[in-house]
Design a protein around this motif. Structure first.
Motif, PDB file in Angstrom:
ATOM      1  N   GLY A 149       0.832  -1.197   0.000  1.00 36.10           N
ATOM      2  CA  GLY A 149       0.000   0.000   0.000  1.00 36.10           C
ATOM      3  C   GLY A 149       0.860   1.237   0.000  1.00 36.10           C
ATOM      4  O   GLY A 149       2.076   1.168   0.242  1.00 36.10           O
ATOM      5  N   VAL A 164      -3.840  -5.586   0.279  1.00 38.07           N
ATOM      6  CA  VAL A 164      -3.627  -4.232  -0.233  1.00 38.07           C
ATOM      7  C   VAL A 164      -4.362  -3.261   0.680  1.00 38.07           C
ATOM      8  O   VAL A 164      -5.586  -3.350   0.830  1.00 38.07           O
ATOM      9  N   TYR A 180      -3.816  -2.690  -6.710  1.00 39.60           N
ATOM     10  CA  TYR A 180      -2.566  -3.452  -6.798  1.00 39.60           C
ATOM     11  C   TYR A 180      -2.056  -3.463  -8.239  1.00 39.60           C
ATOM     12  O   TYR A 180      -0.854  -3.309  -8.496  1.00 39.60           O
TER      13      TYR A 180
END
Length: 581
Positions: free
Chosen positions: A370, A543, A565
């Protein structure tokens, strides 16, 4: 309150304290008796001009013996008081350092490092002055004043009674000084703490300061803080100049004038013994010298009490690191990790994690990806129990995280940070970390396992090579390899990797990827990844975005979703092509 807490540190030293006090009484008695012997000589021998040899020799011998005895006992009592004081401050520093070791990271989030160091060094040093100099000076001089008043009453009870008025006057002066100077000295200590914080920040960020040419700005800011420190000191200087020795000297002159007037009026009615007058003036002079010494120590007393209050604030800090709860002592057997609807905020207002739920089965690898500030490190901090979640639950092997004892939790969790921390010592000591169960053979085996043995054995002293502060004499890749070896030497069941290859060059990265794969094999692993190429083989990738899990799955599954992602991966691929990596 502060003084009472400080005096509690004297309890373990009662016996040597009593001995020191007895020596002080004897030394004071010897000092006070000197003028009385001189009074006997003047009134009984010098005035009538009678000089018998034997009594005079005995009188002179007694006077010399008193001087010698006073000096000897004063030396031993000062030595005893100083020894007790140094032992007390030694224990206080150990208490402060020990308390800091068990404070939670939330405390360090809000306390600048320089300010903390200032409390542990400058403030404890000021408290040391209280025990070494201030208290001993006050005890000695108070005993001296009491002894002098006993001698004054023996000389002339009426005049000595009048002189008792001096005691409340002197006490009132001391109280007035303490009240007026308390805020001033607190500001001095705070400004000194600010100076240390600014120095610490400047030294740690010297590279950034020079690269961005911030030297002049930092110099101006430091000059401003230093000017505030100067003003605070000048405020205390003005108080000292007004209320300390000048005021005492004025009282002394007025007292001597009153005594001379008393004896002058008395001479009209009857003769006054010259020896009594000499002894009285001499003792008054000796009376005001201890007063002057105590007044001079008042500034140090005030500084010490302010510093002690800051030290006790640290000792009373309640933000301790979370510890195990409950009487049961579970141990980590498999390493199954579950986050169940976890919420968390650092300040109690802004949530950095929201409804975090995931499971890591034993032996699996879960990667956290992230953007910066998405909550990856916060998840790791909660797993390592640096902080407690606001809501939700974290379990390991079905047992709530808070029920594990520190030893059971830390022993089975290995941590590799992006910027590894090395301690001053040797290479072997940094891998072993003074763990009593680790042998030198196990240390070397761990180094071989992560392929750190080659560079270690190439060092001039091998595993006994000295390591400087934070390992600055080693490259970032070498520091990372040492942190790998440190982690594997403990053979943990759970492995936490915070972008473990971020500071390793490409050639070294290729060498240790195999080691990382072996490290992860059979271990539950949670890895923070910034370079997505390093976690493509993870069993599950989470994520995160603004504290929430927005996507989850394997590398291929997430690419197929063409979500966040996928965008991150495409961006990194384009950057790699542009840089030729």
């Amino acid at each position: 309150m502060v003084m009472r807490r400080l005096l509690r540190y004297l309890k373990p030293h009662r016996k040597p304290l009593v001995i020191a006090f007895l020596l002080l009484l004897l030394a004071t008695g010897a000092d006070v008796a000197g003028p009385l012997l001189v009074k006997v000589f003047i009134d009984d021998y010098l005035t009538p001009k009678v000089f018998p040899l034997q009594p005079l020799v005995l009188l002179a011998g007694a006077y010399i013996l008193l001087l010698i005895a006073g000096v000897v006992m004063e030396y031993f009592q000062e030595f005893a008081f100083h020894r007790i004081a140094l032992r007390v401050i030694q224990q206080l520093r150990v208490d402060v350092f020990g308390k800091v070791q068990h404070l939670g990271l939330s405390f360090f989030d809000r306390m600048p490092g320089g300010s903390l160091v200032s409390r542990m060094t400058n403030d404890t040093e000021a408290v040391k002055e209280l025990f070494v100099n201030v208290l001993s000076t006050f005890v000695q001089n108070i005993v001296m004043i009491l002894g002098i008043f006993v001698a004054l009453f023996l000389l002339d009870a009426e005049l000595a009674a009048y002189c008792l008025v001096l005691l409340p006057v002197i006490y009132g002066l001391m109280v007035a000084y303490r009240r007026l100077s308390q805020s001033a000295y607190r500001e001095v200590r705070q400004r000194l703490s600010d100076l240390n914080a600014k120095l610490s920040e400047s030294i740690q960020g010297m590279g950034v300061i020079q690269v961005f040419r911030q030297q002049e700005r930092l110099k101006r800011e430091f000059g401003h803080t230093n000017c505030q420190h100067y003003r605070a000191n000048m405020r205390t200087t003005r108080l000292n100049g007004l209320l300390l020795r000048p005021a005492v000297d004025l009282f002394y002159l007025l007292t001597v004038m009153g005594v001379l007037a008393f004896f002058g009026i008395g001479m009209k009615a009857s003769a006054v013994q010259i020896g009594v007058l000499y002894a009285f003036i001499n003792l008054l002079d000796r009376l005001f010298e201890p007063v002057n010494q105590m007044m001079q120590q008042l500034s140090f007393l005030q500084q010490s009490l302010v510093s002690a209050s800051r030290v006790f604030e640290l000792l009373d800090e309640e933000q301790r690191a979370p510890v195990g709860e409950g009487e049961q002592k579970p141990t980590i057997q498999q390493g199954r990790i579950v986050f169940d609807q976890v919420y968390f905020s650092y300040d109690g207002e802004n949530e950095v994690l929201k409804n975090i739920s995931f499971t890591v089965e034993p032996g699996q690898t879960v990667a956290l990806v992230g953007h910066t500030g998405s909550g990856k490190t916060s998840i790791i901090n909660l797993l390592l129990r640096f902080y407690r979640p606001d809501r939700g639950e974290i379990t390991i092997d079905g047992v709530p995280l808070q029920r594990y004892a520190d030893r059971a939790l830390r022993q089975e969790m290995g941590l590799v940070l992006q910027d590894p921390f090395l301690f001053v010592g040797t290479v072997e000591e940094n891998i072993r970390l003074h763990h009593p169960d680790l042998t030198s053979a196990q240390v070397r085996q761990a180094a071989r396992f992560v392929q750190a043995d080659r560079f270690i054995e190439s060092l001039p002293r091998g595993y006994q090579e000295p390591v400087g502060e934070r390992g600055t004499t080693f490259s970032s890749g070498q520091r990372q390899l040492l942190s790998f070896a440190r982690t594997m030497a403990r053979d943990p069941k759970i492995l936490v990797l915070d972008e473990a290859t971020a500071n390793v060059d490409t050639e070294t990265e290729e060498k240790i990827r195999e080691s990382l794969a072996r490290m992860r094999k059979g271990r539950t692993t949670i890895a923070i990844a910034h370079r997505l190429s390093t976690i493509q083989d993870a069993d599950c990738i989470l994520v995160l975005h603004r504290g929430e899990i927005v996507e989850r799955g394997t590398h291929q599954e997430l690419l197929a979703q063409e979500g966040l992602y996928h965008k991150m991966y495409q961006l990194q691929q384009r950057m790699a092509k542009n840089t030729g990596a």
